[in-house]
Write an enzyme that holds these catalytic residues in place. Sequence first.
Site: not given
Ligand code: FAD
Length: 273
Positions: A5, A7, A99, A206, A256
């Site tokens: 895939s 991105e 973020d 980055f 990916h």
């Molecule tokens: P989460 O899974 O919510 O985790 C975030 C943090 O919170 C982690 O440190 C985790 O350990 C902690 N955490 C989770 N649950 C809890 C809890 N209950 N209590 C305490 N801590 C907790 N960003 C964008 O803005 N747009 C995009 O399109 C985008 N695409 C991405 C695609 C991929 C494949 C990846 C790997 C990242 C992408 N990102 C994108 C970046 C991502 O949004 C950031 O890395 C963000 O900081 C974390 O997102 P997450 O979904 O992993 O968050």
Amino acid sequence: MPAISFEFFPPKTEEQRVQLDAAVSRLKKSEPDYVSVTFGAGGSTLSYTDKTVKQLRQEHGLSVAPHLSCMGGTRAEIGELLDTYKASGCRRIVALRGDLPSGMATPGDFRYAAELVGFIREHSGDHFHIEVAAYPETHPQAENALADLRHFRDKVDAGADGAITQYFFNADAYFRFVEDVTRLGVSIPIVPGIMPIANFSQLRRFSEQCGAEIPRWIVKRMQAHGDDAAAVRELAADVVAELCRRLIDGGAPGLHFYTINRARATTAVLDRL
Ligand code: FAD
């Protein structure tokens, strides 16, 4: 060769749109399983994501997965977006926390991606195949590595079907991550995110921010080639292709590619595979 895939990010200018179009035209020859389109936190590229998803579906005939980040969004806004994507034929979504952009005070209705995954299931049932993010080298804001693994499992428990990792250059980190979460009871496919190296100095900057480690030997080899762009490109493609080969041989369910809307570096890796 496992499923691949690609991105892309949504273009904001005409020049970027032309660049994306050229990259997609070249890359689709590799017959990707699907392509995904990123989403800016706080809705900043909301309309662009939606528009790009439509373009890639209609003009290129691709299966497209929009990324959806919940940071700064309300349940109503995200529900509306899910309905839009459903109506336009999308069956896969990449669900993320995102973020908080600097200057934005309110995180919105969701704190973590697991809550978003739960909401997508509540709102849209099983319509979407949900991908979530995984961090073989640990998310930079995690309390610690073990807590991060448990929080990854929360997303699976909430209904995620698959995961895509942050990019990495150390295959052992990926294999270890898969082993660890398997021990926690996770059995969804975890697809490695691959970053073809197009601009090494940019990638180094980055990588500092997103917590991805570039091994010293790669940095040293790259530096040794100095301004010899052709040699740098060759080495970059060799290094990433070798990583992909190890991942495939070790059982990775797919690859990916983070294309940054350019075809050359990704094609160079795919050609070697
Ligand atoms: P989460 O899974 O919510 O985790 C975030 C943090 O919170 C982690 O440190 C985790 O350990 C902690 N955490 C989770 N649950 C809890 C809890 N209950 N209590 C305490 N801590 C907790 N960003 C964008 O803005 N747009 C995009 O399109 C985008 N695409 C991405 C695609 C991929 C494949 C990846 C790997 C990242 C992408 N990102 C994108 C970046 C991502 O949004 C950031 O890395 C963000 O900081 C974390 O997102 P997450 O979904 O992993 O968050």
